[in-house]
Design a protein around this motif. Sequence first.
Motif, mmCIF file in Angstrom:
data_model
loop_
_atom_site.group_PDB
_atom_site.id
_atom_site.type_symbol
_atom_site.label_atom_id
_atom_site.label_comp_id
_atom_site.label_asym_id
_atom_site.label_seq_id
_atom_site.Cartn_x
_atom_site.Cartn_y
_atom_site.Cartn_z
ATOM 1 N N LYS A 177 0.838 -1.203 0.000
ATOM 2 C CA LYS A 177 0.000 0.000 0.000
ATOM 3 C C LYS A 177 0.871 1.250 0.000
ATOM 4 O O LYS A 177 1.834 1.342 0.754
ATOM 5 C CB LYS A 177 -0.914 -0.005 1.225
ATOM 6 C CG LYS A 177 -1.838 -1.204 1.256
ATOM 7 C CD LYS A 177 -2.467 -1.390 2.605
ATOM 8 C CE LYS A 177 -1.690 -2.490 3.250
ATOM 9 N NZ LYS A 177 -2.089 -3.036 4.455
ATOM 10 N N VAL A 213 -1.304 8.159 -0.631
ATOM 11 C CA VAL A 213 -0.882 9.387 -1.300
ATOM 12 C C VAL A 213 -0.981 10.533 -0.288
ATOM 13 O O VAL A 213 -2.037 10.734 0.312
ATOM 14 C CB VAL A 213 -1.768 9.663 -2.541
ATOM 15 C CG1 VAL A 213 -1.385 10.977 -3.196
ATOM 16 C CG2 VAL A 213 -1.671 8.505 -3.527
ATOM 17 N N SER A 273 -4.104 13.086 0.665
ATOM 18 C CA SER A 273 -5.252 12.520 -0.061
ATOM 19 C C SER A 273 -6.025 11.569 0.844
ATOM 20 O O SER A 273 -5.500 11.055 1.821
ATOM 21 C CB SER A 273 -4.786 11.717 -1.282
ATOM 22 O OG SER A 273 -4.220 12.570 -2.237
ATOM 23 N N ASP A 274 -7.262 11.304 0.453
ATOM 24 C CA ASP A 274 -8.088 10.340 1.163
ATOM 25 C C ASP A 274 -7.703 8.917 0.730
ATOM 26 O O ASP A 274 -6.968 8.723 -0.250
ATOM 27 C CB ASP A 274 -9.569 10.616 0.863
ATOM 28 C CG ASP A 274 -10.489 10.019 1.912
ATOM 29 O OD1 ASP A 274 -10.000 9.287 2.793
ATOM 30 O OD2 ASP A 274 -11.703 10.287 1.844
ATOM 31 N N SER A 275 -8.228 7.931 1.423
ATOM 32 C CA SER A 275 -7.856 6.534 1.179
ATOM 33 C C SER A 275 -8.222 6.043 -0.223
ATOM 34 O O SER A 275 -7.601 5.115 -0.731
ATOM 35 C CB SER A 275 -8.500 5.635 2.232
ATOM 36 O OG SER A 275 -9.900 5.774 2.191
ATOM 37 N N GLU A 276 -9.205 6.643 -0.846
ATOM 38 C CA GLU A 276 -9.596 6.202 -2.189
ATOM 39 C C GLU A 276 -8.489 6.406 -3.213
ATOM 40 O O GLU A 276 -8.508 5.820 -4.292
ATOM 41 C CB GLU A 276 -10.865 6.935 -2.656
ATOM 42 C CG GLU A 276 -10.655 8.414 -2.855
ATOM 43 C CD GLU A 276 -11.939 9.180 -3.126
ATOM 44 O OE1 GLU A 276 -11.849 10.270 -3.692
ATOM 45 O OE2 GLU A 276 -13.026 8.677 -2.761
ATOM 46 N N ASN A 277 -7.500 7.240 -2.892
ATOM 47 C CA ASN A 277 -6.383 7.500 -3.800
ATOM 48 C C ASN A 277 -5.151 6.663 -3.485
ATOM 49 O O ASN A 277 -4.118 6.810 -4.136
ATOM 50 C CB ASN A 277 -6.020 8.987 -3.772
ATOM 51 C CG ASN A 277 -7.147 9.838 -4.303
ATOM 52 O OD1 ASN A 277 -7.769 9.499 -5.304
ATOM 53 N ND2 ASN A 277 -7.453 10.926 -3.611
ATOM 54 N N THR A 278 -5.246 5.791 -2.497
ATOM 55 C CA THR A 278 -4.117 4.927 -2.149
ATOM 56 C C THR A 278 -3.786 4.013 -3.327
ATOM 57 O O THR A 278 -4.672 3.426 -3.947
ATOM 58 C CB THR A 278 -4.460 4.071 -0.911
ATOM 59 O OG1 THR A 278 -4.701 4.949 0.183
ATOM 60 C CG2 THR A 278 -3.343 3.126 -0.563
ATOM 61 N N ILE A 279 -2.506 3.900 -3.620
ATOM 62 C CA ILE A 279 -2.050 3.026 -4.702
ATOM 63 C C ILE A 279 -1.810 1.645 -4.098
ATOM 64 O O ILE A 279 -1.088 1.508 -3.115
ATOM 65 C CB ILE A 279 -0.753 3.571 -5.338
ATOM 66 C CG1 ILE A 279 -1.034 4.961 -5.948
ATOM 67 C CG2 ILE A 279 -0.213 2.598 -6.381
ATOM 68 C CD1 ILE A 279 0.208 5.726 -6.326
#
Length: 133
Positions: free
Chosen positions: A31, A34, A37-43
């Motif tokens: 993980k 970012v 950023s919020d968790s939805e943008n985690t790569i």
Amino acid sequence: MASIEATGGAGAVDLGEVFTEISTKSNNLIKFPVPLSDSENTILMDLFGTERTIVLDGVKVGVLAVLRTFVEEVEAIIKLQTEEGSQVLFTSSWTGVTNMKCLIQDFSYTKIKGDESQVKYSLTLQEGQAIGS
């Protein structure tokens, strides 16, 4: 009947009464959150594949000789796994899955003084292929 058996071994070991069977399948994701950023943008990256761990808690009931044999048989399977690269075939009494290839990760048992009729145990299995099998 839940059981384990070493490939090339002498036969299946009856696990007695299994009280709990916990099966966890996980992806081992890497993980990269970012910044700002919020968790939805985690790569997320799946580089290591999927694994399954099975934890069995149960009790084996019988006369003292049967209980000692049970412990000796499980420990003999661990020895075969370690020394000869044997795999363990697991049969679940709950899911109906038979001959799942595993290795024993942990085995512990509790014998309560004064109670010669049962031994409680915990067995952790890791699904997968042994190297060289």
